[in-house]
Scaffold this motif. Structure first.
Motif, PDB file in Angstrom:
ATOM      1  N   PRO A  57      -6.371 -29.520 -39.621  1.00 26.98           N
ATOM      2  CA  PRO A  57      -6.174 -29.286 -38.082  1.00 26.98           C
ATOM      3  C   PRO A  57      -4.601 -29.120 -37.814  1.00 26.98           C
ATOM      4  O   PRO A  57      -3.899 -29.357 -38.367  1.00 26.98           O
ATOM      5  CB  PRO A  57      -6.672 -30.719 -37.481  1.00 26.98           C
ATOM      6  CG  PRO A  57      -6.655 -31.666 -38.370  1.00 26.98           C
ATOM      7  CD  PRO A  57      -6.660 -30.862 -39.888  1.00 26.98           C
ATOM      8  N   LEU A  58      -4.447 -28.431 -36.447  1.00 28.09           N
ATOM      9  CA  LEU A  58      -3.187 -27.892 -36.209  1.00 28.09           C
ATOM     10  C   LEU A  58      -2.510 -29.299 -35.732  1.00 28.09           C
ATOM     11  O   LEU A  58      -1.465 -29.645 -35.972  1.00 28.09           O
ATOM     12  CB  LEU A  58      -3.367 -27.210 -34.803  1.00 28.09           C
ATOM     13  CG  LEU A  58      -2.018 -26.436 -34.289  1.00 28.09           C
ATOM     14  CD1 LEU A  58      -1.446 -25.534 -35.575  1.00 28.09           C
ATOM     15  CD2 LEU A  58      -2.164 -25.852 -33.112  1.00 28.09           C
ATOM     16  N   VAL A  59      -3.138 -30.231 -35.112  1.00 27.83           N
ATOM     17  CA  VAL A  59      -2.677 -31.571 -34.537  1.00 27.83           C
ATOM     18  C   VAL A  59      -3.926 -32.526 -34.480  1.00 27.83           C
ATOM     19  O   VAL A  59      -5.159 -32.169 -34.266  1.00 27.83           O
ATOM     20  CB  VAL A  59      -2.453 -31.404 -33.031  1.00 27.83           C
ATOM     21  CG1 VAL A  59      -1.720 -32.625 -32.555  1.00 27.83           C
ATOM     22  CG2 VAL A  59      -1.050 -30.405 -33.080  1.00 27.83           C
ATOM     23  N   VAL A  60      -3.588 -33.682 -34.812  1.00 28.24           N
ATOM     24  CA  VAL A  60      -4.574 -34.813 -34.601  1.00 28.24           C
ATOM     25  C   VAL A  60      -3.947 -35.892 -33.576  1.00 28.24           C
ATOM     26  O   VAL A  60      -2.930 -36.142 -33.443  1.00 28.24           O
ATOM     27  CB  VAL A  60      -4.776 -35.536 -36.212  1.00 28.24           C
ATOM     28  CG1 VAL A  60      -5.599 -36.900 -35.750  1.00 28.24           C
ATOM     29  CG2 VAL A  60      -5.229 -34.969 -37.081  1.00 28.24           C
ATOM     30  N   VAL A  61      -5.178 -36.188 -32.908  1.00 25.33           N
ATOM     31  CA  VAL A  61      -4.572 -37.117 -31.644  1.00 25.33           C
ATOM     32  C   VAL A  61      -5.666 -38.324 -31.503  1.00 25.33           C
ATOM     33  O   VAL A  61      -6.566 -38.300 -32.041  1.00 25.33           O
ATOM     34  CB  VAL A  61      -4.812 -36.574 -30.043  1.00 25.33           C
ATOM     35  CG1 VAL A  61      -4.324 -37.503 -29.084  1.00 25.33           C
ATOM     36  CG2 VAL A  61      -4.014 -35.058 -29.943  1.00 25.33           C
ATOM     37  N   LEU A  62      -4.864 -39.427 -31.387  1.00 24.38           N
ATOM     38  CA  LEU A  62      -5.553 -40.804 -31.446  1.00 24.38           C
ATOM     39  C   LEU A  62      -5.469 -41.508 -30.396  1.00 24.38           C
ATOM     40  O   LEU A  62      -4.645 -42.157 -30.217  1.00 24.38           O
ATOM     41  CB  LEU A  62      -4.824 -41.502 -32.677  1.00 24.38           C
ATOM     42  CG  LEU A  62      -4.916 -40.861 -34.232  1.00 24.38           C
ATOM     43  CD1 LEU A  62      -3.650 -41.396 -34.754  1.00 24.38           C
ATOM     44  CD2 LEU A  62      -5.963 -41.165 -34.904  1.00 24.38           C
ATOM     45  N   PRO A  63      -6.265 -40.933 -29.237  1.00 21.29           N
ATOM     46  CA  PRO A  63      -5.998 -41.745 -27.930  1.00 21.29           C
ATOM     47  C   PRO A  63      -6.312 -43.253 -27.699  1.00 21.29           C
ATOM     48  O   PRO A  63      -7.253 -43.368 -28.831  1.00 21.29           O
ATOM     49  CB  PRO A  63      -6.876 -40.913 -27.216  1.00 21.29           C
ATOM     50  CG  PRO A  63      -8.072 -40.337 -28.053  1.00 21.29           C
ATOM     51  CD  PRO A  63      -6.997 -40.048 -29.365  1.00 21.29           C
ATOM     52  N   GLU A  64      -5.819 -43.899 -27.063  1.00 25.13           N
ATOM     53  CA  GLU A  64      -6.294 -45.406 -26.976  1.00 25.13           C
ATOM     54  C   GLU A  64      -7.107 -45.773 -25.774  1.00 25.13           C
ATOM     55  O   GLU A  64      -7.558 -46.716 -25.611  1.00 25.13           O
ATOM     56  CB  GLU A  64      -5.088 -46.107 -27.167  1.00 25.13           C
ATOM     57  CG  GLU A  64      -4.363 -45.916 -28.496  1.00 25.13           C
ATOM     58  CD  GLU A  64      -2.929 -46.473 -28.615  1.00 25.13           C
ATOM     59  OE1 GLU A  64      -2.314 -46.525 -27.602  1.00 25.13           O
ATOM     60  OE2 GLU A  64      -2.565 -46.642 -29.782  1.00 25.13           O
ATOM     61  N   THR A  65      -7.088 -44.748 -24.721  1.00 24.13           N
ATOM     62  CA  THR A  65      -7.617 -44.987 -23.442  1.00 24.13           C
ATOM     63  C   THR A  65      -8.337 -43.989 -22.983  1.00 24.13           C
ATOM     64  O   THR A  65      -8.197 -42.619 -23.505  1.00 24.13           O
ATOM     65  CB  THR A  65      -6.482 -45.475 -22.384  1.00 24.13           C
ATOM     66  OG1 THR A  65      -5.809 -44.362 -22.067  1.00 24.13           O
ATOM     67  CG2 THR A  65      -5.612 -46.544 -22.663  1.00 24.13           C
ATOM     68  N   GLU A  66      -9.164 -44.190 -22.111  1.00 23.78           N
ATOM     69  CA  GLU A  66     -10.100 -42.770 -21.358  1.00 23.78           C
ATOM     70  C   GLU A  66      -9.093 -41.995 -20.577  1.00 23.78           C
ATOM     71  O   GLU A  66      -9.463 -40.735 -20.840  1.00 23.78           O
ATOM     72  CB  GLU A  66     -10.990 -43.695 -20.465  1.00 23.78           C
ATOM     73  CG  GLU A  66     -12.185 -44.326 -21.308  1.00 23.78           C
ATOM     74  CD  GLU A  66     -13.268 -45.042 -20.380  1.00 23.78           C
ATOM     75  OE1 GLU A  66     -13.307 -44.634 -19.162  1.00 23.78           O
ATOM     76  OE2 GLU A  66     -14.047 -45.905 -20.926  1.00 23.78           O
ATOM     77  N   ALA A  67      -8.023 -42.674 -20.128  1.00 28.90           N
ATOM     78  CA  ALA A  67      -7.130 -41.717 -19.560  1.00 28.90           C
ATOM     79  C   ALA A  67      -6.498 -40.806 -20.380  1.00 28.90           C
ATOM     80  O   ALA A  67      -6.371 -39.605 -19.959  1.00 28.90           O
ATOM     81  CB  ALA A  67      -6.383 -42.478 -18.468  1.00 28.90           C
TER      82      ALA A  67
END
Length: 168
Positions: A57-67
């Motif tokens: 993938p170009l970027v991996v994001v690991l969000p922690e909140t719904e926002a």
């Protein structure tokens, strides 16, 4: 005189340029530790349990909140960047196959059981809750979540729902 760039070099330059643009935009919506783009950090996300097909993938994001999830989706939509949701990485159908010029959004940190209602026999859980955790939370009420028992320790409810997986 310099030789013209090869098609592979041109593609690599375009990827690097696009990656820098996406990283810059996402840095304003998620903390630094929740954003991966270096090759050594994104390689583990190039496939799930179906290892025959790989795409970094170009970027991996690991969000922690719904926002943060909403902000990532809004940012990517604004940049016309595809987003692929990913859970535990145990899938065998290729449903979480990364996009070479897209963002892989891991939902693994969404692992909370919000409510077990034994009367209605329902559970409200986040996508990253492991199947075994649901069974363990339901057990005191005489209930059991019954997907394929051999995969309960690793698979998540999000994958069950998204991929219609988990056994019979």
């Amino acid at each position: 005189m310099n030789a013209p760039a090869s098609p592979a070099q041109t593609t690599q330059l375009q990827r690097a340029t696009r990656q820098a643009e996406v990283v810059r935009a996402l840095q304003s919506v998620v903390p630094a530790h929740a954003l991966l783009w270096q090759s050594e950090d994104t390689v583990p996300y190039e496939c799930d349990g179906l290892t025959a097909y790989r795409e970094r993938p170009l970027v991996v994001v690991l969000p922690e909140t719904e926002a943060q999830v909403a902000a990532v989706l809004k940012t990517c939509h604004g940049l016309d960047v595809p987003v692929v949701a990913r859970g535990a990485g145990t899938g065998l159908s290729g449903g979480a196959m990364p996009h070479a010029l897209g963002v892989t959004m891991s939902l693994a940190k969404f692992n909370r059981i919000l409510n077990i209602d034994p009367r209605s026999r329902t559970a409200v859980v986040q996508a990253g809750v492991r199947n075994l955790a649901i069974s363990e939370a339901a057990a005191p009420h005489g209930l059991y979540y019954a997907p394929d028992p051999s995969s309960q320790i690793a698979c998540t409810i999000g994958g069950n729902v998204a991929e219609n997986s988990g056994g019979v």
